[in-house]
Design a protein around this motif. Structure first.
Motif, short mmCIF file in Angstrom:
data_model
loop_
_atom_site.label_atom_id
_atom_site.label_comp_id
_atom_site.label_asym_id
_atom_site.label_seq_id
_atom_site.Cartn_x
_atom_site.Cartn_y
_atom_site.Cartn_z
N CYS A 51 0.83 -1.22 0.00
CA CYS A 51 0.00 0.00 0.00
C CYS A 51 0.87 1.27 0.00
N PRO A 52 1.80 1.39 -0.92
CA PRO A 52 2.79 2.48 -0.86
C PRO A 52 2.21 3.89 -0.98
N LYS A 53 1.02 4.03 -1.53
CA LYS A 53 0.44 5.36 -1.70
C LYS A 53 -0.77 5.60 -0.79
N GLU A 54 -1.00 4.68 0.10
CA GLU A 54 -2.21 4.72 0.91
C GLU A 54 -2.21 5.88 1.91
N GLU A 91 0.60 8.81 4.08
CA GLU A 91 1.96 9.33 4.31
C GLU A 91 2.53 8.84 5.63
N LYS A 103 9.09 9.17 -3.95
CA LYS A 103 8.42 8.71 -5.18
C LYS A 103 6.91 8.85 -5.05
N ASN A 104 6.38 8.54 -3.88
CA ASN A 104 4.93 8.52 -3.70
C ASN A 104 4.35 9.82 -3.14
N PHE A 105 5.20 10.62 -2.47
CA PHE A 105 4.74 11.91 -1.92
C PHE A 105 5.81 12.98 -2.21
N GLN A 128 11.41 5.84 -1.57
CA GLN A 128 10.02 5.43 -1.78
C GLN A 128 9.07 6.54 -1.34
N TYR A 129 9.39 7.16 -0.24
CA TYR A 129 8.59 8.28 0.29
C TYR A 129 8.53 9.40 -0.74
#
Length: 423
Positions: free
Chosen positions: A53-56, A58, A97-99, A94-95
């Motif tokens: 759930c990488p974008k679920e 922050e 990349k998604n936020f 990863q952080y």
């Protein structure tokens, strides 16, 4: 056509897997353990969330940084520790990349993780800081990161790195100076920025001579004459020992023309002071004080005027000391200076021998206020008061003059009323 069907098939399988994994439940599971400080137990559930759930949310990343740091602090071996630190770096990637909007300074944070956990990788740290400052300098608020980057930059220059010239170091100095100045303005309560500023100034003292700074800022001014941050940084760099340079006044006048603030007025006051234009200097110091929203800074300006440019104008000096005390009632040194002014005027303002001694009595009372307002000054205040006692009116003299419980007004510029004790 088969390729398209294949791609849709992969996407369908991926979505199906994501739907099978209950992100909401897993997030609740790890967060309940995390909030209960069962950090080790929360790790597995958190890891599943991170993967699926990488974008679920922050919080997955902010919590994850704390979870991983806990594991780092409790690692069984240096090898395990470094492996976990490397995982933190991946988590930052990863952080970002998604936020991405919330993590512009992620490379700087990665560098500081390596430093905080004592991972020996100087080139990697420098490259991360260099890239991070190039991309997102205005988002960096860590005083230690700013100092670390500049110190590593200076270290490379001092070691003879041909890629880093003296001019490049001064450019970097201008950048970090600007950052720290902005941060000190926006977060005046944080003393770390001033500490970093002093440390950076010390690092560059041999290179940042008045001659070098004058040449550097004179050369770069034409390209930055509308850049208030650059001009402010330049003025900060020059305002100590180099404010007598012509470029200082040029910059001060330009900054004031671009934006009238307490700071720009203060720079202009200093520039006029160095040119011995005292009337103009007083004018701009007053304007700076009036524009100042920080009462402590306002008090400092009034005190500077009272003890400097207005020190020989006794009524004005007293007026400005009182203004300083109105802005900062705990400024003990203002009472000490006022007490000294009184004592110096005893012979001029006392018409009789008793009145002259009474002025010293007033000076004692004023000095004692310094110790009350600012306890750390009590030893100084007590010593000053004791020195005045030898010249002050005594209890016996007060009684002999039948002044017990009586008030006496000292005229002259002092214009204060003293009430003697009843007994």
């Amino acid at each position: 056509m088969k390729a398209i069907i294949f791609i849709f098939g992969i996407l369908f399988i991926t979505n199906s897997n994501a739907q099978k994994f209950d992100c909401a439940s897993k997030i609740i599971e790890y967060q309940e353990l995390f909030k209960a400080k069962k950090i080790t137990e929360s790790f597995d559930a958190w890891s599943d969330v991170r993967k699926n759930c990488p974008k679920e949310n922050e919080a997955i990343y902010t919590n994850g940084l704390q979870i991983l740091q806990y594991k780092i602090d409790n690692a069984a071996s240096p090898e395990e520790k470094e492996k976990l630190v490397r995982d933190v770096l991946k988590l930052y990637d990863q952080y970002n990349k998604n936020f991405p909007l919330n993590t512009p300074d992620f490379e700087v944070n990665k560098a500081m993780v390596l430093i905080a956990n004592k991972i020996d990788s100087k080139d990697e740290i420098f490259n991360l800081l260099d890239s991070g400052f190039a991309k997102a300098s205005q988002n960096i608020i860590d005083a230690n990161a700013i100092f670390t980057y500049f110190s590593m930059y200076c270290e490379k220059f001092n070691s003879g790195d041909k890629k880093i010239t003296a001019n490049a170091v001064l450019e970097k100095y201008s950048l970090v100076n600007s950052l720290l100045n902005q941060l000190q303005t926006s977060k005046p309560e944080n003393r770390d920025y001033k500490t970093a500023q002093n440390a950076i100034d010390n690092l560059i003292k041999d290179l940042a001579t008045c001659e070098n700074l004058d040449a550097f800022y004179s050369k770069n001014y034409p390209d930055n004459q509308e850049n208030t941050d650059w001009i402010t940084s330049a003025l900060m760099s020059l305002s100590g020992k180099c404010s007598n340079k012509p470029i200082f006044m040029t910059l001060a006048e330009k900054l004031y023309a671009l934006k009238v603030t307490a700071q720009s007025a203060n720079f202009l006051a200093l520039g006029n002071l160095k040119q011995r234009k005292f009337t103009e200097a007083i004018k701009f110091y007053n304007e700076s004080a009036e524009l100042q929203t920080n009462s402590l800074e306002k008090a400092k300006i009034y005190y500077t005027l009272a003890t400097g440019l207005l020190a020989n104008d006794l009524p004005k000096s007293k007026e400005y000391l009182n203004k300083a005390l109105t802005s900062d009632s705990k400024m003990g040194k203002a009472y000490l200076f006022l007490a000294q002014l009184y004592s110096n005027s005893a012979n001029d303002c006392g018409k009789t021998d008793f009145e002259k001694k009474a002025v010293y009595y007033l000076a004692i009372q004023t000095a004692q206020k310094a110790g009350i307002a600012e306890p750390r000054l009590k030893p100084t205040a007590d010593k000053m008061a004791k020195d005045f006692e030898a010249k002050s009116v005594t209890t016996a003299e007060i009684s002999k003059a039948k002044m017990n419980g009586i008030s006496l007004t000292i005229g002259c510029w002092i214009n204060e009323t003293i009430t003697f004790p009843a007994k």
